[in-house]
Design an enzyme around this catalytic site. Structure first.
Site, PDB file in Angstrom:
ATOM      1  CG  ASP A  59     -39.336  -7.233 -29.948  1.00 35.33           C
ATOM      2  OD1 ASP A  59     -38.167  -7.036 -29.533  1.00 35.33           O
ATOM      3  OD2 ASP A  59     -39.571  -7.595 -31.117  1.00 35.33           O
TER       4      ASP A  59
ATOM      5  CD  GLU B 293     -32.570  -6.102 -25.052  1.00 37.38           C
ATOM      6  OE1 GLU B 293     -31.401  -6.197 -25.391  1.00 37.38           O
ATOM      7  OE2 GLU B 293     -32.946  -5.779 -23.908  1.00 37.38           O
TER       8      GLU B 293
ATOM      9  CD  GLU C 251     -27.939 -14.163 -27.927  1.00 36.33           C
ATOM     10  OE1 GLU C 251     -27.342 -13.986 -29.006  1.00 36.33           O
ATOM     11  OE2 GLU C 251     -28.254 -13.231 -27.160  1.00 36.33           O
TER      12      GLU C 251
END
Ligand code: BGC
Length: 383
Positions: A160, A163, A339
């Site tokens: 996905d 990952e 992130e």
């Protein structure tokens, strides 16, 4: 407080290689690569702020990477048609060095399809943004290869967009492929003939298999493939052996930007309601999915911006603004966005193991800066 819009543009430009590739993050060895997924959203943001040259150079990089692997595409299609398993040399990888080579880490979860759908979608956005109607020959070749690759492989379980979970199919990934093929079909009549049926099949497939309790699920098990059967025969519900009921914030993408479901579709609304309940911390950011343990499972900046982008596009400016404020508060004094933010972790005991082996959370993450720009620009256009 830096001008985060301008800082984000600068951070992206400063980290675009001369090849056109965007590095995922300059501060983490495992992210010193370019992904089609991250890169396309970054290019899309650059188009949005008028930096078309930057976007164009990224798409040229994609074209070069794909055309250099036409043999891989043909092999993948042949083996898939013959029902043979694909080995690591038989499919397009998910991340590349900035000069377009495959990464050498064979253990990386490389078989992912969403990024390739996303780049086709983004390419059309770029052409529209720049008023171009014809594709240079090399670009047309790369589009054709990607379309044939995706139309041949879309039913194969693959990793996905996080990952993970390669034993499943994922509505987010299928929506990205749907959007990519749909975009490509508008560029070329032959592609339209070849891809339009598949586009409709993918939508039916997601609706038939990727929903439970009136909403989309994170992933589901592929119906058993029978050799040499045409797609419709693969859609038997009875063959569906398992489905995961989990929610995933990336499902926002099914509507924004991929458009497999309209934002007002009851399935999409129920999906968003679940994301709000399970994954959007009140007044805070957005988790990827319940049970996430990557860096302890923090709140993802790009997901908060993505959800805000969706709201901004759909007349919910107040919600979008609240998410934008949270994203802005996560920037450091130089305007770098990470992130993920590790203050409220889903799995605090799993943070250290990642920091020990991979270093601190990636910052700046260019995809975070880009999603902020998309949110910012969309909100601005509604004000
Ligand atoms: C994420 C991917 C992303 C990559 C590079 C991974 O940890 O799961 O979605 O493409 O980092 O940013």
């Amino acid at each position: 407080m830096p001008d985060l819009r301008q800082r984000s543009i600068n951070i992206i430009l400063d980290n675009q290689a001369s090849s056109g590739a965007y590095i995922a993050s300059p501060n983490m060895a495992n992210y010193a690569y370019c992904w089609f997924r991250d890169g396309t959203f970054i290019a899309c943001a650059m188009d949005e702020v008028g930096e078309h040259d930057s976007a164009q150079r990224f798409y040229e990089w994609c074209v070069t990477v794909i055309n250099a692997r036409s043999d891989v595409v043909e092999r993948a299609l042949l083996k898939t048609a013959c029902g043979e398993p694909l080995s690591a040399d038989d499919y397009l990888h998910t991340r590349y060095t900035l000069d377009g080579r495959d990464g050498t880490d064979a253990s990386w979860p490389n078989f992912q399809l969403d990024g390739l759908g996303t780049w086709l979608w983004g390419l059309r956005e770029h052409l529209q943004a720049t008023g171009r109607t014809t594709l240079p020959e090399a670009w047309a070749r790369a589009v054709d290869l990607t379309v044939r690759y995706l139309t041949g492989l879309w039913q194969a379980p693959n990793y996905d967009c996080w990952e993970e979970s390669n034993e499943y199919l994922h509505p987010h990934t299928l929506a990205a492929i749907y959007a990519g093929l749909r975009a490509a079909a508008t560029l070329d009549e032959t592609i339209a003939l070849h891809a339009s049926g598949v586009v409709a099949d993918i939508r039916r497939f997601v609706l038939a298999n990727g929903c439970r309790n009136g909403r989309l699920v994170k992933s589901f098990t592929a119906p058993q493939a029978k050799p040499n059967t045409q797609p419709p025969a693969l859609y038997e519900h009875s063959e569906l052996t398992m489905i995961t009921n989990a929610i995933d914030a990336s499902l926002v993408g099914v509507a924004t930007p991929y458009g497999l479901l309209s934002p007002t579709d009851p399935i999409m609304q129920a999906t968003l309601a679940q994301i709000e309940t399970d994954l959007h911390r009140s007044g805070g950011g957005v988790y990827r999915y319940p049970g996430d343990t990557y860096y302890g499972g923090g709140e993802w900046v790009l997901l908060a911006a993505w959800l805000g982008w969706h709201y901004a596009r759909n007349g919910e400016a107040e919600r979008a603004r609240e998410l934008r404020h949270w994203v802005e508060a996560q920037a450091d004094t130089d305007g770098n966005l990470p992130e993920q933010v590790s203050t409220y972790l889903l799995a605090p005991d799993r943070y250290d193991e990642w920091e020990t082996s991979w270093g601190t959370v990636a910052k700046p993450l260019l995809w975070s800066q880009a999603m902020y720009l998309l949110l910012y620009e969309t909100l601005k256009s509604t004000e």
